[in-house]
Design a protein around this motif. Structure first.
Motif, short mmCIF file in Angstrom:
data_model
loop_
_atom_site.label_atom_id
_atom_site.label_comp_id
_atom_site.label_asym_id
_atom_site.label_seq_id
_atom_site.Cartn_x
_atom_site.Cartn_y
_atom_site.Cartn_z
N ASP A 286 47.29 7.64 -136.77
CA ASP A 286 46.59 8.37 -135.71
C ASP A 286 46.07 7.37 -134.69
OD1 ASP A 286 43.31 8.19 -136.20
OD2 ASP A 286 44.52 7.84 -138.00
N GLU B 147 54.04 4.02 -136.17
CA GLU B 147 54.32 5.24 -135.41
C GLU B 147 53.66 6.48 -136.01
OE1 GLU B 147 58.44 6.42 -135.46
OE2 GLU B 147 58.83 5.18 -137.22
N PHE B 148 53.33 6.43 -137.30
CA PHE B 148 52.74 7.60 -137.93
C PHE B 148 51.21 7.54 -137.99
CE2 PHE B 148 56.99 7.31 -140.07
CZ PHE B 148 57.57 8.32 -139.30
N ASP C 198 52.02 0.98 -144.21
CA ASP C 198 52.24 2.15 -143.36
C ASP C 198 52.96 1.78 -142.06
OD1 ASP C 198 51.23 3.98 -145.04
OD2 ASP C 198 49.66 4.71 -143.70
N GLU C 199 53.72 2.71 -141.53
CA GLU C 199 54.40 2.52 -140.26
C GLU C 199 53.44 2.84 -139.12
OE1 GLU C 199 57.33 1.43 -140.16
OE2 GLU C 199 58.17 1.84 -142.15
#
Lengths: 206, 206
Positions: free
Chosen positions: B185, B182-183, B179-180
């Motif tokens: 939570d 920036e995305f 996962d990146e």
């Protein structure tokens, strides 16, 4: 998905055969039933089994009915000469909800669909053609969904009855009441212009 | 929804009691079964009923199992002193799929949730505490979902065992592999920084 119980695995496999229900949802449903009292499962399976075993269809219109002739067909105030041709009970329920149709129905039980292995002989078409031939029906309203299967079915019926003295119509397609034109698809918008209606009649039931 | 058949209506009412299944979906499923051979309905209801009647739970970990002691608990190569505390069989299946856990499980059967009327007495907590008291367990890994109910359940168990000589841990929360940032939570990203791991160990199983 390998499970620690063949009982659970079999139940999940059966549930996930239902349309639109995947393995994950099936497992969730099975676990829900396991958490609830046994009663719930017994009522659920009992009701489904009883429905499947004892269901009957109206002798006249082939709609699902608990009596030999359904309430609509046996209603003396309905016009038996105007027959709305629909796919299944959901269409009957939807049209009945409008309260605007005073004729009767003919439930085909599906649409012609070679991909799904459904041919004309599996649908209630013979009895519909019979109603036209004997002159019982004065008008047929085609209300099948406007898909390739729906059009094929309409056309198959049309070919068999076009030489008889009968009015043929189809439900109006157009912009839904309350919808904005800019969001309508082109085919629907195009049809709604070609099949425009007199302004006075557009004010009815508004 | 008024229907022309009480049999259909009752079946739809029962099916729509299942979680996540509305009246419309229930009707679709019922009509599907009516179109299929009776066999299909018999197999479906038979499998569900048999599962509900005959299901058994592992004497050791309370997971669903067709035998008295499940395959995991009876596997001699699994470490019986490391116990992963989970909610239900889905969590067991998910962790087993990783192939990385060599301990055993303890299935609570739910989470404490006053809103749903689920108190500690309805969960398999007493037997878990017993495993700690008798010294069978050396480490408990809490793997409940990180919701209020999950946290409440973890804390309820924690209070009862904190005075015993046992290692308590919880599964790592953080950014999913691939996962990146920036995305993600903020809570998850924050935790993944606070609970950072030595770089060398972050290369394992990658």
């Amino acid at each position: 998905m390998e499970m620690s119980s063949k009982l659970l695995e079999r139940a999940v496999a059966e549930i996930s055969q239902l349309p639109g229900i995947g393995k994950r949802t099936a497992l969730r449903l099975a676990l829900h039933l396991l958490k609830q009292p046994k009663d719930m499962t017994e009522h659920l399976t009992g009701a489904i089994l009883k429905m499947r075993e004892e269901i009957r269809f109206c002798r006249e219109c082939h709609n699902i009915s608990d009596v030999e002739v359904c309430e609509i067909c046996s209603n003396l105030s309905r016009d038996k000469s105007v027959i709305c041709v629909v796919e299944d009970i959901r269409d009957v329920m939807a049209i009945e909800n409008t309260g605007l149709f005073k004729g009767i129905y003919h439930v085909l039980g599906g649409k012609i669909s070679p991909i799904d292995g459904i041919g004309p002989s599996q649908l209630n078409i013979v009895t519909l053609v019979e109603k036209v031939k004997t002159g019982v029906a004065k008008e047929l309203i085609f209300a099948l969904s406007s898909t390739m299967e729906g059009d094929t079915t309409n056309f198959y019926i049309y070919k068999q009855i076009k030489d008889y003295n009968i009015v043929l119509s189809a439900i109006a397609r157009g912009i839904a009441v309350g919808d904005e034109l800019e969001f309508a698809d082109e085919v629907t918008l195009g049809r709604s212009i070609i099949h425009r209606v007199p302004f006075e009649s557009s004010l009815k039931n508004s």
